[in-house]
Design a protein around this motif. Structure first.
Motif, mmCIF file in Angstrom:
data_model
loop_
_atom_site.group_PDB
_atom_site.id
_atom_site.type_symbol
_atom_site.label_atom_id
_atom_site.label_comp_id
_atom_site.label_asym_id
_atom_site.label_seq_id
_atom_site.Cartn_x
_atom_site.Cartn_y
_atom_site.Cartn_z
ATOM 1 N N ASN A 170 -5.113 -1.389 4.706
ATOM 2 C CA ASN A 170 -6.462 -1.558 5.239
ATOM 3 C C ASN A 170 -6.612 -1.000 6.648
ATOM 4 O O ASN A 170 -7.547 -1.328 7.352
ATOM 5 C CB ASN A 170 -6.853 -3.032 5.216
ATOM 6 N N ASN A 198 -6.609 5.179 7.228
ATOM 7 C CA ASN A 198 -6.604 5.363 5.771
ATOM 8 C C ASN A 198 -7.937 4.989 5.144
ATOM 9 O O ASN A 198 -8.410 5.670 4.233
ATOM 10 C CB ASN A 198 -5.471 4.556 5.143
ATOM 11 N N VAL A 199 -8.556 3.908 5.636
ATOM 12 C CA VAL A 199 -9.874 3.525 5.109
ATOM 13 C C VAL A 199 -10.883 4.626 5.375
ATOM 14 O O VAL A 199 -11.667 5.007 4.494
ATOM 15 C CB VAL A 199 -10.341 2.186 5.742
ATOM 16 N N ARG A 230 -10.323 7.449 3.031
ATOM 17 C CA ARG A 230 -10.797 7.079 1.698
ATOM 18 C C ARG A 230 -12.318 7.192 1.623
ATOM 19 O O ARG A 230 -12.873 7.791 0.713
ATOM 20 C CB ARG A 230 -10.361 5.643 1.383
ATOM 21 N N ASP A 231 -12.992 6.638 2.636
ATOM 22 C CA ASP A 231 -14.458 6.655 2.641
ATOM 23 C C ASP A 231 -15.007 8.066 2.721
ATOM 24 O O ASP A 231 -16.099 8.363 2.241
ATOM 25 C CB ASP A 231 -14.996 5.836 3.815
ATOM 26 N N GLY A 286 -13.748 10.476 1.266
ATOM 27 C CA GLY A 286 -13.354 11.181 0.049
ATOM 28 C C GLY A 286 -12.096 11.994 0.230
ATOM 29 O O GLY A 286 -11.823 12.918 -0.536
ATOM 30 N N GLY A 292 -9.049 10.661 0.238
ATOM 31 C CA GLY A 292 -8.005 9.718 -0.115
ATOM 32 C C GLY A 292 -6.647 10.374 -0.320
ATOM 33 O O GLY A 292 -5.608 9.762 -0.087
ATOM 34 N N GLU A 340 -4.219 10.198 2.564
ATOM 35 C CA GLU A 340 -3.708 8.910 3.050
ATOM 36 C C GLU A 340 -2.194 8.961 3.211
ATOM 37 O O GLU A 340 -1.488 9.545 2.400
ATOM 38 C CB GLU A 340 -4.041 7.812 2.044
#
Lengths: 289, 360
Positions: free
Chosen positions: A126, A130-131, A134-135, A137, A139, A142
Motif C-alpha cells: 500500500n 506503488n499505489v 497502479r492508479d 495504469g 502496475g 510496481e
C-alpha cells in the motif's frame, strides 16, 4: 619576531576546542581500536587484530566498495540536479526565491521524518509509489523498492538525493549570483544561446561552487547513516549495509567497541583521503579554467 | 556599417516611464555621444539599441532592418561594457574568438580576424594571457577587440573609460577616436564626462530625465544651446546665469540690467520680440569675462583656483546659491580683494526663466 609569534596566542582558544572535542576523541578511538573493549569491564589490548580482521574478510571490502559506490551515485546526482535546478531558477528570477525555499525544505527536515515518510512511500503493498503506479495504469512497473536487493541501494540513494538537491541547488545559486550579469549580456550580444552561455560561460565560472558542493556532499554521503538505517537497516541481505551501518551494528548491536573503533578509524581515513584528493583535483581544475 | 534611426522610442518599467518618446537619427559612420546626468536614461537607451532592454513602444531601425523586437545577436551591434565584461576563464585570444566560434566560423578565418584585431589594438604580445594578468587599459582594449572581430554595423560603448585612471582615460580616448577613423564604423558612446563628449563626438545628444534636450555638433551645443539645461551642462566650468530684466528695446537688440553685477546694463542681440520689464536669465561663460570688455563690473574674490595657464575666480554673494566664475589669463589677483573686469556682451545669451528655453 616577538610580534609575529604573539599572533599565534590568538589561535589558542580555537586550538583548545579543536583538541578537546575533535583530536582527543579521535585519539581515544584510535586507542580503543587496539582493544577488545565491550563497553563494560576491562579493555584488553589485542594489538592489530581488529584491523587484521577487517582486511582479511571479503565482507568489509565489499561494504567499503558499497559505501564508495553509494557516494558516487548520490554525489553525481546531487551535483547534476543541483546545477540543473540552479541554472533553471537563475533564468527565472520571479519564482527563484520561492522555488529555492521549496527545494531546500527536505534538507531542513529531520532524517527520521524523511526516513519514515519514504518508508511508507516505498512499502510494497500500500506504499504511495506503488499505489500511484497502479492508479496510473502502470502496475507493471510496481517494485518491491526496499525489499529487492538489486534495487534497495538505489531506493535509499534516491531518498538522499531528494533530500539534498535543494542544498546543492542553493550552493550553485549562490555561485550564479557571483557571476556578473554583464558576462551573460556580453554572451547574448555575441549570439550565444542559453545552453551555450551555460556551457561555455557559467559552468567554468561556477568552478569554486562545484568544489564546495562536491566536497561537502561527498563527506556527508560517505558518513551517511540515518537513511539506510531507518529505511532498510542495512538489508535486504546486506544490500544497503554501508560502512556506517556496520559500525553502528558492531557498537550498539554487538557491543564490540574495539572493533567498531577500528572501523571508524578506517572510515575517517577514507573520508579524509577522498576529500583531500577531490579537493586537490577540483582546485587544480579551477585554476586552469 | 549602417545608419540607426529611432522613432518615438519609449521604455517603461511597470508604471514608471524612463524614456519618453525619443526621436533620433544617427548617420552611417557617425560618432554619436549620449551625455547627461546620472539617471537621465542614456545607458537605458543604449541598452535598448543593443536589445538588452525591451523597447516598450516605438520603432528602431539599423540600416534597412526594423530591429525593434530583434534578439541582441541579430541586430548587428557589438557593445563594450563599463566593467569590460571579459570572460575571466578565457585567454585574450579566446575572449576575442568566442562570438565567432559559437557562430560556427571557420578556424582559420577566426585566427585571421583575431590576429588582425590584436594588431590594431597592440595586443599581439598578450594573446595568451588571462584578463586578470592585464592592466585596466589592456582589458579595455580586449573588450574593444571582441567587438571589432564581429564586424558589427554599430558599436556601442557604455561609459567605457570610467574605470580607468585619468592618464589612461586620455590615452584611450585618443585611441577610440583613432579607431573610429580607421574603421569608419557607426559608434554610439555613452558618457557623463563632457570632456569625452566634446572631444570625441561628431554629434552629441544631451539627455535629461529620458528626453532629448538637444542634438548637435559639440561646438554648436557649446556656442548655441537651446535651453538653460544644455547651456549649464555643456562646458566646464559651467556657464554663469544671472537674473535680469529688459529695460530698453532696440532694433534686434535689448538692454538688460543685471542686479547681481551691480545693475550694469548689458546690450544683447535678439531677433524675437520682448517687452519692457520682462524678466530674463542672462548666461555668460567664464571665458567671456575680459579685462578689455565693454561692460565693466566689480566682483569680490572669494576663491582663486590657479591651473597654471588659466585661473578661475569664484565670487559668492548672499542672494545667489552659485558663485560667479570668471576665467583669467595671466592675472593673479589676491583673495579678498575686488576684481575689476569687463565682459563681452556679444557672447551673452538670453533665456526665459519660466520655460527655460533660449530667447533668440
Amino acid at each position: 619576531m616577538r610580534r609575529r609569534n604573539s599572533l599565534y596566542i590568538f589561535t589558542i582558544p580555537a586550538l583548545l576546542v579543536l583538541a578537546l572535542f575533535f583530536i582527543h576523541p579521535v585519539l581515544l578511538t584510535l586507542d580503543m581500536s587496539f582493544t577488545s573493549y565491550k563497553g563494560i569491564g576491562e579493555a584488553k589490548d589485542v594489538g592489530w587484530r581488529n584491523y587484521d580482521r577487517i582486511f582479511s574478510r571479503e565482507r568489509y571490502y565489499s561494504e567499503i566498495w558499497l559505501t564508495l559506490w553509494y557516494t558516487v551515485i548520490v554525489v553525481t546526482a546531487l551535483t547534476i540536479l543541483g546545477l540543473f535546478f540552479a541554472a533553471m531558477l537563475h533564468r527565472l528570477p520571479l519564482i527563484r526565491n520561492f522555488a529555492r525555499a521549496a527545494l531546500y525544505t527536505p534538507a531542513m527536515m529531520s532524517f527520521v521524518v524523511v526516513g519514515y515518510v519514504w518508508q511508507f512511500l516505498y512499502s510494497p503493498l500500500n506504499g504511495g509509489i506503488n499505489v500511484a503506479l497502479r492508479d496510473l495504469g502502470l502496475g507493471a512497473l510496481e517494485q518491491n523498492w526496499l525489499g529487492d536487493p538489486a534495487l534497495a541501494i538505489y531506493s535509499v540513494a534516491f531518498t538522499q538525493i531528494w533530500m539534498f538537491t535543494g542544498f546543492t541547488c542553493a550552493i550553485f545559486l549562490a555561485g550564479f549570483a557571483g557571476i556578473p550579469e554583464e558576462i551573460n549580456e556580453a554572451g547574448r550580444l555575441e549570439g550565444a544561446n542559453s545552453w551555450q552561455r551555460f556551457r561555455y560561460l557559467e559552468l567554468p565560472l561556477l568552478g569554486p561552487a562545484i568544489t564546495v558542493s562536491v566536497t561537502l556532499t561527498t563527506i556527508g554521503t560517505l558518513r551517511t547513516f540515518e537513511l539506510p538505517f531507518i529505511l532498510t537497516k542495512g538489508g535486504p541481505d546486506g544490500a544497503t549495509r554501508l560502512l556506517s551501518i556496520e559500525i553502528i551494528d558492531n557498537l550498539f548491536g554487538q557491543y564490540k567497541f574495539g572493533f567498531a573503533s577500528a572501523l571508524s578509524i578506517i572510515m575517517l581515513i577514507i573520508v579524509l583521503t577522498v576529500a583531500f584528493v577531490q579537493n586537490k583535483i577540483l582546485r587544480d581544475r579551477e585554476d586552469v579554467s | 556599417m549602417a545608419e540607426l534611426s529611432m522613432n518615438k522610442v519609449v521604455k517603461r518599467y511597470g508604471a514608471t516611464q524612463v524614456v519618453h518618446g525619443v526621436d533620433l537619427d544617427i548617420k552611417d559612420g557617425e560618432f554619436c555621444v549620449f551625455v547627461g546626468p546620472s539617471g537621465c536614461g542614456k545607458s537605458t537607451l543604449l541598452r535598448m539599441i543593443a536589445g538588452l532592454e525591451e523597447t516598450s513602444e516605438g520603432r528602431m531601425t539599423i540600416g534597412p532592418k526594423d530591429v525593434t523586437h530583434f534578439d541582441p545577436a541579430e541586430r548587428g551591434v557589438a557593445m563594450v561594457f563599463q566593467t569590460y565584461a571579459l570572460y575571466p576563464h578565457m585567454t585574450v585570444r579566446e575572449n576575442m574568438s568566442f562570438g565567432l566560434k559559437i557562430s560556427g566560423e571557420d578556424k582559420t578565418v577566426i585566427k585571421e580576424k583575431v590576429d588582425k584585431a590584436g594588431q590594431i589594438l597592440k595586443l599581439a604580445d598578450y594573446m595568451d594571457r588571462k584578463p586578470k594578468a592585464l592592466s585596466g587599459g589592456q582589458r579595455q582594449r580586449v573588450a574593444i577587440g571582441r567587438a571589432i572581430v564581429r564586424q558589427p554595423d554599430v558599436f556601442l560603448f557604455d561609459e567605457p573609460l570610467s574605470n580607468l585612471d585619468a592618464e589612461l582615460r586620455v590615452e584611450m580616448r585618443v585611441e577610440i577616436a583613432r579607431l573610429h577613423k580607421q574603421l569608419g564604423a557607426t559608434m554610439i558612446y555613452v558618457t557623463h564626462d563632457q570632456v569625452e563628449a566634446m572631444t570625441m563626438a561628431d554629434k552629441i545628444v544631451v539627455l535629461r530625465a529620458g528626453r532629448i534636450e538637444q542634438v548637435g555638433a559639440p561646438v554648436e551645443l557649446y556656442e548655441n544651446p537651446d535651453n538653460l539645461f544644455v547651456a549649464g551642462f555643456i562646458g566646464s566650468p559651467r556657464m554663469n546665469f544671472f537674473d535680469g530684466e529688459v529695460i530698453e528695446l532696440g532694433f534686434h537688440q535689448v538692454m538688460v540690467t543685471v542686479p547681481r553685477l551691480g545693475n550694469v546694463v548689458v546690450p544683447v542681440a535678439v531677433q524675437s520680440e520682448l517687452r519692457l520689464g520682462q524678466p530674463v536669465t542672462l548666461g555668460l561663460r567664464p571665458e567671456h569675462f575680459d579685462p578689455k570688455g565693454d561692460v565693466k563690473v566689480t566682483l569680490p574674490i572669494d576663491v582663486h583656483e590657479n591651473l597654471g595657464g588659466v585661473s578661475y575666480v569664484y565670487s559668492n554673494s548672499d542672494e545667489a546659491d552659485l558663485p560667479i566664475i570668471v576665467e583669467l589669463r595671466g592675472q593673479r589677483p589676491p583673495v579678498g580683494s575686488d576684481l575689476e573686469i569687463g565682459l563681452n556682451p556679444e557672447f551673452a545669451l538670453l533665456f526665459d526663466p519660466q520655460s527655460e528655453e533660449r530667447i533668440r
